[in-house]
Structures are given as C-alpha cells and as structure tokens.
Design an enzyme around this catalytic site. Structure first.
Site, PDB file in Angstrom:
ATOM      1  N   THR A 171     -12.055   4.524  -9.732  1.00 13.55           N
ATOM      2  CA  THR A 171     -11.478   3.606 -10.723  1.00 13.55           C
ATOM      3  C   THR A 171     -12.257   2.289 -10.779  1.00 13.55           C
ATOM      4  O   THR A 171     -12.620   1.813 -11.854  1.00 13.55           O
ATOM      5  CB  THR A 171     -10.008   3.296 -10.341  1.00 13.55           C
ATOM      6  OG1 THR A 171      -9.340   4.534 -10.186  1.00 13.55           O
ATOM      7  CG2 THR A 171      -9.318   2.474 -11.399  1.00 13.55           C
ATOM      8  N   ARG A 195     -19.229  11.499  -5.096  1.00 21.24           N
ATOM      9  CA  ARG A 195     -18.976  12.789  -4.446  1.00 21.24           C
ATOM     10  C   ARG A 195     -19.159  13.950  -5.414  1.00 21.24           C
ATOM     11  O   ARG A 195     -19.784  14.936  -5.105  1.00 21.24           O
ATOM     12  CB  ARG A 195     -17.543  12.808  -3.886  1.00 21.24           C
ATOM     13  CG  ARG A 195     -17.487  12.607  -2.394  1.00 21.24           C
ATOM     14  CD  ARG A 195     -16.151  13.062  -1.850  1.00 21.24           C
ATOM     15  NE  ARG A 195     -15.050  12.401  -2.533  1.00 21.24           N
ATOM     16  CZ  ARG A 195     -14.400  11.339  -2.065  1.00 21.24           C
ATOM     17  NH1 ARG A 195     -14.724  10.853  -0.896  1.00 21.24           N
ATOM     18  NH2 ARG A 195     -13.410  10.796  -2.738  1.00 21.24           N
ATOM     19  N   GLY A 227      -7.373  -8.066  -6.103  1.00 18.60           N
ATOM     20  CA  GLY A 227      -8.131  -7.687  -7.302  1.00 18.60           C
ATOM     21  C   GLY A 227      -8.777  -8.855  -8.015  1.00 18.60           C
ATOM     22  O   GLY A 227      -9.693  -9.492  -7.499  1.00 18.60           O
ATOM     23  N   ILE A 275      -7.700 -11.871  -8.724  1.00 18.64           N
ATOM     24  CA  ILE A 275      -7.414 -13.266  -8.333  1.00 18.64           C
ATOM     25  C   ILE A 275      -8.488 -13.714  -7.333  1.00 18.64           C
ATOM     26  O   ILE A 275      -8.644 -13.089  -6.285  1.00 18.64           O
ATOM     27  CB  ILE A 275      -6.029 -13.398  -7.653  1.00 18.64           C
ATOM     28  CG1 ILE A 275      -4.920 -12.838  -8.553  1.00 18.64           C
ATOM     29  CG2 ILE A 275      -5.747 -14.845  -7.286  1.00 18.64           C
ATOM     30  CD1 ILE A 275      -3.542 -12.849  -7.900  1.00 18.64           C
ATOM     31  N   GLY A 302      -3.885   4.108 -11.742  1.00 15.89           N
ATOM     32  CA  GLY A 302      -5.060   3.751 -10.933  1.00 15.89           C
ATOM     33  C   GLY A 302      -4.830   2.587  -9.980  1.00 15.89           C
ATOM     34  O   GLY A 302      -5.778   1.961  -9.526  1.00 15.89           O
ATOM     35  N   LYS A 351      -4.870  -6.845   3.780  1.00 16.67           N
ATOM     36  CA  LYS A 351      -5.231  -8.020   2.968  1.00 16.67           C
ATOM     37  C   LYS A 351      -4.771  -9.309   3.642  1.00 16.67           C
ATOM     38  O   LYS A 351      -5.482 -10.320   3.625  1.00 16.67           O
ATOM     39  CB  LYS A 351      -4.615  -7.881   1.578  1.00 16.67           C
ATOM     40  CG  LYS A 351      -5.220  -6.723   0.771  1.00 16.67           C
ATOM     41  CD  LYS A 351      -4.379  -6.433  -0.459  1.00 16.67           C
ATOM     42  CE  LYS A 351      -4.981  -5.352  -1.325  1.00 16.67           C
ATOM     43  NZ  LYS A 351      -4.033  -4.846  -2.344  1.00 16.67           N
TER      44      LYS A 351
HETATM   45  N1  HSE Z   1      -3.439  -0.164  -3.856  1.00 24.73           N
HETATM   46  C1  HSE Z   1      -3.742  -1.527  -4.053  1.00 24.73           C
HETATM   47  C2  HSE Z   1      -2.555  -2.202  -4.706  1.00 24.73           C
HETATM   48  C3  HSE Z   1      -4.967  -1.639  -4.909  1.00 24.73           C
HETATM   49  O1  HSE Z   1      -1.666  -1.493  -5.190  1.00 24.73           O
HETATM   50  O2  HSE Z   1      -2.477  -3.407  -4.730  1.00 24.73           O
HETATM   51  C4  HSE Z   1      -5.616  -2.979  -4.852  1.00 24.73           C
HETATM   52  O3  HSE Z   1      -6.032  -3.317  -3.578  1.00 24.73           O
END
Ligand code: HSE
Length: 439
Positions: free
Chosen positions: A15, A47, A136, A138, A189, A207
C-alpha cells in the site's frame, strides 16, 4: 547545480510503496524544481512481480531479491517498506554499510532494535530517515526532534493507531460489530499485515517507544510500554461511557514526571469535550505538552498509502539535500543516536496513577451498592460518578462507576475484592479514564 537524479531503490510495493510511486510521479517536476535534481525510483523489489498494482511501474527495474537493492543496485538511497524485523533489519544494515542512505516506515524494527540501527547509521555516516514510522502523514518526528527541541517535554497523549480508532469509531457511530469494522479497515489499507498488532496495542506501543525517545531523550525501550488492545471494549461500555459523558478512544500516553517516565497504550475514556474525543475514523492526533510552549496539537491521516508516502518523501527530500554534503554536516546521520543516551528512570507499573471506569454486572438484590461502596471506601477510593441500569431481559443489573485517580496497585486490589463479591457476576470489566487536567 547538478542535474543528476537522486536514485532510489524501493523495497516493498504494498500500500505505502504504491503510494510512494504515485506521489513521486505526480510531483516529479515540483521536487526537481525545488531540489535542482529529480528524485527517481530506479529499482524496486517486490515479492510478487506479476501482481497488479495501482501505480505506473514503467521505467523502474523490478527485481525479486530485495538484497540486490541493498547491495548491488546503483542507488543513492534505499526505501524499506516491507515492515517486520527480519529481513528488513538485515537489508537496511547492508545498505547502510555500503554507504547508502536509508528511509524506513518500520516502527516495529526501530522500536525493538532501533538503538542498533541508528548506531549503524552513525558508523556508516549515512542518513536514516523515519518520519513515516509514526502517525503516517503527521510530521511528528520532526516536531519532536526539531520544532519542540527547546522544551523539556512533559507529556504526550495521542491516537496513533488508525485501525483501532476506526474500529472504535465505527462501533460508536454505527453500532457495528468489531469484526466487521476490522475487515473494513483492512480493505482500506490501514491495518498491519497481522491485525493483532493494531487491535492488541502493539503497533501503538512501537510508535510510542519512538515518540518517547525523541520527546524525553532516552534509548528506545520498547519493553517499558504497558500495552493493552481494544478487544475488551464492548458496545455496552461505549454506550455507558457515553451516558457518563465520555468516549472510548485508543490512547498512547507518555509522561515524564518527578518519579520518572511512564509509557502506556490502552483504550481510554476521554471526556466528550476533549479534543481527542473528537478525532474519529482512521485519523490520528497527538498532543504534546512542553515546559516552554505549553500544550500543542497535531492532527491528520495516520495511515494509508498516500499519507504515509508524504512522510517518506519528506525524508527523501532531506536525504537529497544532504547528498554530497560532508558527513559531519548531515543532521540525520549524526544528530540522533538514542542508544548513546542515558536511560531515564521508569515509573513502576503498580505506581502508575489514573482514574478508572468499572462496569459490574450484579444480581438485582438489596445491599449490592452498600457492598461495593464499602470496598471502595476501605481502600480510600472515591466514586466520582455512578450509573445503575435495570436488568435487560436477564436478572443482572449493570453498575458503571468512575473512580478517583488512584495507583494501579490499589485499583487492582479493589477490583479483585469487587469481583469476589457473591452478587457480582461474570462479564464485569474495567477501563482507564483520562481527564487531561491542565492540557
Ligand atoms: N496499522 C497502522 C494504523 C498503519 O492503523 O495506524 C500505520 O502505521
């Protein structure tokens, strides 16, 4: 001004990888104009090369073996977007050892083995960009590392897993089942390859480890995070929380106080009127409190191909600006070495303080309230709010209580005593509550 392109080798065409290919194509001229040289993906490893993808791969040499990109491919920077610890770690180490800058969105790797990764970048004199690893789109990494660097930061509270936020939002707004909301998040995604990482708080814990290191100046210490997922949250809790004036949000919290640092991830009751209660769907939001700046807040898309690609490109632009600059002047290469920082004391888990929501399923008989309140009084726990609901079809009534702020250990004692009461039925539960006093 050199017109030679910055050559990028991309590992992973999922993605985010596809989002990156699209974004670099769409803004190609803009980046070239700003940098004086284009950013070009010359090689990509995937892959399954035959898979249909939502981006134009023409002009990119596709290879099966990601090690080729890390080793032989003539690229200036390697972008790793496969996730997971291994082989991502070995690929990045290999690329750095060969003098290639690297950019990664891999929060699991950085949280669990990042001290070593940053040391490797330092030793090789190359950049390791990781803006895409947290929240993401930010730009929270740059906010903490650069924008707020003059502060002694005191607290971070945020929604940093989009999937959990999406699921709880859907359960709240549409009365949707957990499994259906998860399936939707996956199809959009947002979810990790293994969705347990999202719903069990592991992704947010990764995180938060990175954020705490940047915010407080400490080695990456994933084991310090107490993480709990959203799987215990029921529609009934969402409903009762609403009546009590709260919404249930998946929070990540980092605090630095006199007793040390505390790091936790858990579903949390947040007052309706608080900023974080209003952040819904896949959106992320992070509040940061500093001694000089006071409270600050950041909001945006925390997952998804395009938003995460935005962060990857910000690193690529920085790498490109540094390209050809002598190592001591590259901020990425030498400015961040968490493994070399002195550890900070951690608040023992049993001493962490918070308010709690307790839902008790109880027999509908006289004396129930007295039994419950005397246990709480004995342990010096004050009741801030209480709600009783009549039995729904069965013979047990529901009691929802918000307690005062107390230490974890005392709360655990109270919960054990409450659950042992003869009239308390199975299915009772508890969640934490945050009031954000002063933030
Ligand atoms: N799986 C993570 C989320 C994707 O839902 O925030 C971004 O790191």
């Amino acid at each position: 001004m050199s017109a030679a392109p910055v050559r990028i080798g991309l590992i992973g065409l999922g993605t985010v990888g596809q989002g990156l290919v699209r974004l670099l194509a769409r803004n190609r001229d803009e980046y070239a104009r700003r940098l004086g040289r284009p950013l070009v993906i010359t090689h990509a490893a995937a892959r399954d090369r035959a898979r249909r993808r939502d981006c134009d791969l023409s002009g990119i040499t596709l290879v099966d073996d990601p090690a080729f990109i890390a080793r032989e491919a003539p690229v200036d920077v390697v972008v790793e977007l496969v996730g997971g610890i291994s082989p991502a770690r070995e690929l990045l180490l290999e690329a750095m050892a060969r003098g290639k800058a690297v950019v990664t969105a891999n929060k699991a790797l950085l949280a669990e083995d990042g001290n070593r990764m940053f040391a490797a970048a330092r030793d090789a004199g190359v950049a390791l960009g990781f803006e895409a690893a947290v929240a993401g789109g930010i730009p929270i990494i740059r906010v903490l590392r650069e924008g707020l660097a003059g502060n002694r930061l005191q607290a971070i509270a945020g929604i940093i897993n989009g999937t959990s936020n999406y699921i709880l939002s859907q359960m709240t707004e549409r009365g949707m089942e957990f499994s259906r909301a998860l399936a939707e998040a996956q199809s959009l995604g947002y979810a990790e390859a293994d969705p347990r990482f999202d719903v069990e708080g592991i992704d947010a814990a990764h995180k938060l480890t990175i954020l705490a290191t940047l915010a407080f100046g400490m080695p990456l210490t994933y084991s310090a995070v107490a993480a709990e997922g959203i799987t215990r949250v029921t529609a009934r809790d969402i409903e009762l929380a609403h009546e009590l004036g709260y919404r249930i949000k998946p929070l990540a919290i980092a605090k630095r106080g006199a007793g040390g640092v505390e790091l936790r991830v858990h579903p949390t009751l947040v007052p309706h009127e608080h900023l974080l209660a209003k952040v819904d769907g896949v959106l992320n939001s992070i509040l940061v409190q500093g001694d000089a700046v006071g409270p600050t807040g950041y909001y945006g898309r925390g997952a998804g191909g395009d938003a995460t690609a935005s962060a990857v490109v910000s690193d690529l632009l920085e790498v490109a600006r540094e390209h050809g600059v002598a190592a001591p002047h590259r901020p990425h290469a030498l400015g961040f070495d968490p493994g070399a920082m002195a550890p900070l004391p951690l608040v023992p888990r049993e001493q962490v303080q918070s308010a709690h929501y307790v839902r008790l399923q109880v027999a509908d008989t006289p004396g129930v309230l007295k039994g419950i309140t005397s246990i709480l009084a004995e342990l010096d726990i004050s009741i801030e709010a209480i709600l009783q609901k009549e039995p729904r079809g069965r013979d047990d009534a529901t009691l929802a209580i918000i307690t005062s702020v107390i230490g974890e250990q005392r709360f655990a004692q109270a919960m054990a005593k409450l659950l042992a009461l003869p009239f308390v039925r199975p299915g009772s539960t508890h969640l934490r509550v945050e009031h954000f006093d002063g933030a």
